[in-house]
Write a protein that holds these residues in place. Structure first.
Motif, mmCIF file in Angstrom:
data_model
loop_
_atom_site.group_PDB
_atom_site.id
_atom_site.type_symbol
_atom_site.label_atom_id
_atom_site.label_comp_id
_atom_site.label_asym_id
_atom_site.label_seq_id
_atom_site.Cartn_x
_atom_site.Cartn_y
_atom_site.Cartn_z
ATOM 1 N N CYS A 273 0.833 -1.201 0.000
ATOM 2 C CA CYS A 273 0.000 0.000 0.000
ATOM 3 C C CYS A 273 0.871 1.256 0.000
ATOM 4 O O CYS A 273 1.806 1.369 0.788
ATOM 5 N N ILE A 274 0.546 2.193 -0.884
ATOM 6 C CA ILE A 274 1.247 3.475 -0.982
ATOM 7 C C ILE A 274 0.221 4.600 -0.881
ATOM 8 O O ILE A 274 -0.782 4.587 -1.608
ATOM 9 N N LEU A 275 0.453 5.530 0.004
ATOM 10 C CA LEU A 275 -0.408 6.705 0.097
ATOM 11 C C LEU A 275 0.130 7.811 -0.798
ATOM 12 O O LEU A 275 1.339 8.069 -0.829
ATOM 13 N N ILE A 276 -0.773 8.447 -1.538
ATOM 14 C CA ILE A 276 -0.416 9.592 -2.366
ATOM 15 C C ILE A 276 -1.402 10.718 -2.080
ATOM 16 O O ILE A 276 -2.484 10.497 -1.544
ATOM 17 N N THR A 277 -1.039 11.927 -2.470
ATOM 18 C CA THR A 277 -1.989 13.027 -2.362
ATOM 19 C C THR A 277 -2.681 13.296 -3.695
ATOM 20 O O THR A 277 -3.853 13.652 -3.717
ATOM 21 N N ASP A 278 -1.950 13.146 -4.807
ATOM 22 C CA ASP A 278 -2.461 13.546 -6.119
ATOM 23 C C ASP A 278 -2.980 14.986 -6.053
ATOM 24 O O ASP A 278 -3.930 15.359 -6.730
ATOM 25 N N ILE A 335 -4.459 1.754 13.137
ATOM 26 C CA ILE A 335 -3.066 1.326 13.240
ATOM 27 C C ILE A 335 -2.227 2.429 13.864
ATOM 28 O O ILE A 335 -2.659 3.574 13.988
ATOM 29 N N LYS A 336 -1.013 2.082 14.238
ATOM 30 C CA LYS A 336 -0.109 3.044 14.862
ATOM 31 C C LYS A 336 0.740 3.744 13.801
ATOM 32 O O LYS A 336 0.848 3.284 12.661
ATOM 33 N N VAL A 337 1.361 4.833 14.226
ATOM 34 C CA VAL A 337 2.113 5.654 13.278
ATOM 35 C C VAL A 337 3.246 4.866 12.631
ATOM 36 O O VAL A 337 3.525 5.035 11.433
ATOM 37 N N GLU A 338 3.892 3.971 13.366
ATOM 38 C CA GLU A 338 5.010 3.230 12.801
ATOM 39 C C GLU A 338 4.562 2.265 11.693
ATOM 40 O O GLU A 338 5.349 1.892 10.817
ATOM 41 N N GLU A 339 3.297 1.858 11.735
ATOM 42 C CA GLU A 339 2.749 1.029 10.667
ATOM 43 C C GLU A 339 2.337 1.889 9.477
ATOM 44 O O GLU A 339 2.591 1.545 8.319
ATOM 45 N N ALA A 340 1.707 3.012 9.753
ATOM 46 C CA ALA A 340 1.193 3.863 8.680
ATOM 47 C C ALA A 340 2.305 4.464 7.828
ATOM 48 O O ALA A 340 2.159 4.580 6.606
ATOM 49 N N VAL A 341 3.417 4.854 8.446
ATOM 50 C CA VAL A 341 4.462 5.534 7.675
ATOM 51 C C VAL A 341 5.136 4.604 6.660
ATOM 52 O O VAL A 341 5.781 5.089 5.720
ATOM 53 N N LYS A 342 4.979 3.299 6.803
ATOM 54 C CA LYS A 342 5.511 2.396 5.781
ATOM 55 C C LYS A 342 4.941 2.728 4.412
ATOM 56 O O LYS A 342 5.605 2.557 3.378
ATOM 57 N N CYS A 343 3.695 3.224 4.397
ATOM 58 C CA CYS A 343 3.000 3.488 3.137
ATOM 59 C C CYS A 343 3.486 4.755 2.446
ATOM 60 O O CYS A 343 3.061 5.051 1.321
ATOM 61 N N VAL A 344 4.362 5.513 3.098
ATOM 62 C CA VAL A 344 4.945 6.701 2.461
ATOM 63 C C VAL A 344 6.467 6.661 2.515
ATOM 64 O O VAL A 344 7.130 7.647 2.177
ATOM 65 N N THR A 345 7.018 5.529 2.929
ATOM 66 C CA THR A 345 8.478 5.412 3.041
ATOM 67 C C THR A 345 8.963 4.091 2.429
ATOM 68 O O THR A 345 9.271 4.034 1.243
ATOM 69 N N GLU A 346 8.998 3.043 3.216
ATOM 70 C CA GLU A 346 9.563 1.775 2.771
ATOM 71 C C GLU A 346 8.841 1.206 1.555
ATOM 72 O O GLU A 346 9.481 0.715 0.609
ATOM 73 N N VAL A 348 7.144 2.745 -0.762
ATOM 74 C CA VAL A 348 7.421 3.541 -1.957
ATOM 75 C C VAL A 348 8.825 3.233 -2.475
ATOM 76 O O VAL A 348 9.038 3.066 -3.680
ATOM 77 N N ALA A 349 9.786 3.155 -1.559
ATOM 78 C CA ALA A 349 11.160 2.854 -1.965
ATOM 79 C C ALA A 349 11.245 1.495 -2.646
ATOM 80 O O ALA A 349 11.938 1.335 -3.661
ATOM 81 N N ASP A 350 10.524 0.508 -2.114
ATOM 82 C CA ASP A 350 10.532 -0.822 -2.716
ATOM 83 C C ASP A 350 9.875 -0.803 -4.095
ATOM 84 O O ASP A 350 10.379 -1.417 -5.040
#
Length: 388
Positions: A273-278, A335-346, A348-350
């Motif tokens: 899952c990747i979060l975007i703003t568009d 979910i907690k912040v450490e789970e949510a930020v995966k969708c805008v960090t790890e 996306v990088a992968d």
């Protein structure tokens, strides 16, 4: 500049919080926590949460500037620079400027200025995301179908320019069901090393499978501008549950998608899952009425994150920040912040094959954000320097 070590911190790693210092070299890279140079400056961050810097995969503009609008080199470069300096306030340390369906002359004009580059005290430009012109007219959304192309009748080099394929473009969104699309996907992925995402499409599930086999690996703003899933014909959304599962982006703004749809989709594949703003060019501006432009020849009404055509309920786009998307996902999916930020960090990088950012690992760039428990941004650092 001395080595800096942030102590008493909790780092977001693979959806969990890890209590360990973060050490930054004078050159702005993450280095081992020991041995430390004698001039190391230690900073107690008082048990704060540290996430990798957010990566924005799809953004059309902000502060009145749109990546598809070109008048002259000076003003365009100035617009890119201003936006890059604005984005760290939303936690973003790297972004993919997004150019929608425009005339090929516009692609040729703007793409040279969207090559990957770093600016001082700013989010890095990571290369262009071109959303078009190989899209399905029936799913055009706000795109101009007068400039859309059929892949079988077009040349990538003619539409975008070969130098831009090599130097600027990093992601292409297209409709895989169009004649010649599969060949185009193979060329983009194999010849140019460009990632391909499926979107603005009426593709069937079977069309999507063929596109994955050809080299596509993503779905653009899932559910929006694509055929709705049916229990006997899941369409592109049905690809999420397969063995060759693509990454997928979601606009978590409570405008494009219902919160429960966001939560349900995230829970189906948290690692993809990747979060975007568009987000559009009115992001960062006050609410009110704004003039249209070549794409939207009507007055635009901004009310909060929502932008509509004046006098109608017709949606033009959103103005949400990526940090707010993270907080929305936390709330809606529980979910907690450490789970949510995966969708805008790890994640996306992968998806994009980035090896220099997206994780708080030794050897990566020291691009990170310091967060409150609720996902609110406290500080943003780029290459080991605080910029917000």
């Amino acid at each position: 500049m001395s080595t800096i070590q942030l102590t008493n911190c909790r780092q977001c790693k693979n959806g969990k919080l890890v209590s360990t210092p973060l050490t930054i070299s004078p050159g702005g890279m993450i280095i081992p926590n020991s041995p430390l140079p004698p001039d190391t400056v230690q900073v107690d961050v008082k048990n704060a949460i540290i996430s990798p810097g957010f990566i924005e995969l799809q953004i059309n503009g902000a502060l009145g500037f749109h990546f598809a609008h070109f008048t002259d080199q000076e003003s365009y470069e100035g617009g890119v620079k201003t936006l890059a300096q604005y984005l760290p306030g939303t936690g973003v340390t790297g972004f993919y400027p997004t150019v929608p369906t425009v005339a090929k002359e516009v692609f040729h004009a703007v793409l040279p200025f969207l090559q990957p580059n770093d600016g001082p005290d700013a989010a890095a430009v990571l290369g262009a995301h071109v959303e078009g012109p190989f899209l399905a007219p029936s799913k055009k959304g706000a795109h101009n179908d007068a400039h859309m192309h059929i892949p079988a009748d077009s040349s990538l080099e003619e539409v975008y320019g070969k130098p831009n394929l090599v130097q600027s473009i990093r992601l292409v969104t297209l409709a895989p069901e169009l004649p010649g699309a599969l060949d185009l996907i193979k060329i983009l992925a194999s010849t140019y090393g460009i990632r391909v995402s499926m979107g603005h499409s009426a593709a069937t599930f079977e069309d999507g499978l063929k596109a994955l086999e050809a080299g596509a690996n993503m779905l653009t703003h899932l559910f929006n501008a694509m055929t709705a899933p049916h229990h006997r014909a899941p369409g592109l959304t049905g690809l999420m549950a397969g063995p060759d599962q693509p990454y997928f982006s979601l606009i978590a703004d409570n405008i494009h998608l219902h919160p429960r749809v966001v939560a349900m989709t995230y829970r189906s594949a948290p690692d993809h899952c990747i979060l975007i703003t568009d987000s559009i060019e009115l992001s960062g501006l006050s609410d009110g009425v704004y003039p249209g432009h070549a794409q939207i020849p009507f007055n635009q009404v901004k009310a909060g994150n929502k932008v509509t055509i004046e006098g109608t309920d017709t949606l033009i786009g959103t103005c949400i920040g990526l940090d707010e998307c993270v907080r929305n996902l936390m709330k809606w999916a529980g979910i907690k912040v450490e789970e949510a930020v995966k969708c805008v960090t790890e994640n996306v990088a992968d998806a994009m094959g980035l090896d220099d950012r997206g994780r708080l690992d030794v050897g990566k760039r020291a691009d990170f954000v310091i967060l409150k428990e609720n996902g609110t941004i406290k500080e943003t650092w780029v290459l080991g320097k605080r910029v917000v």
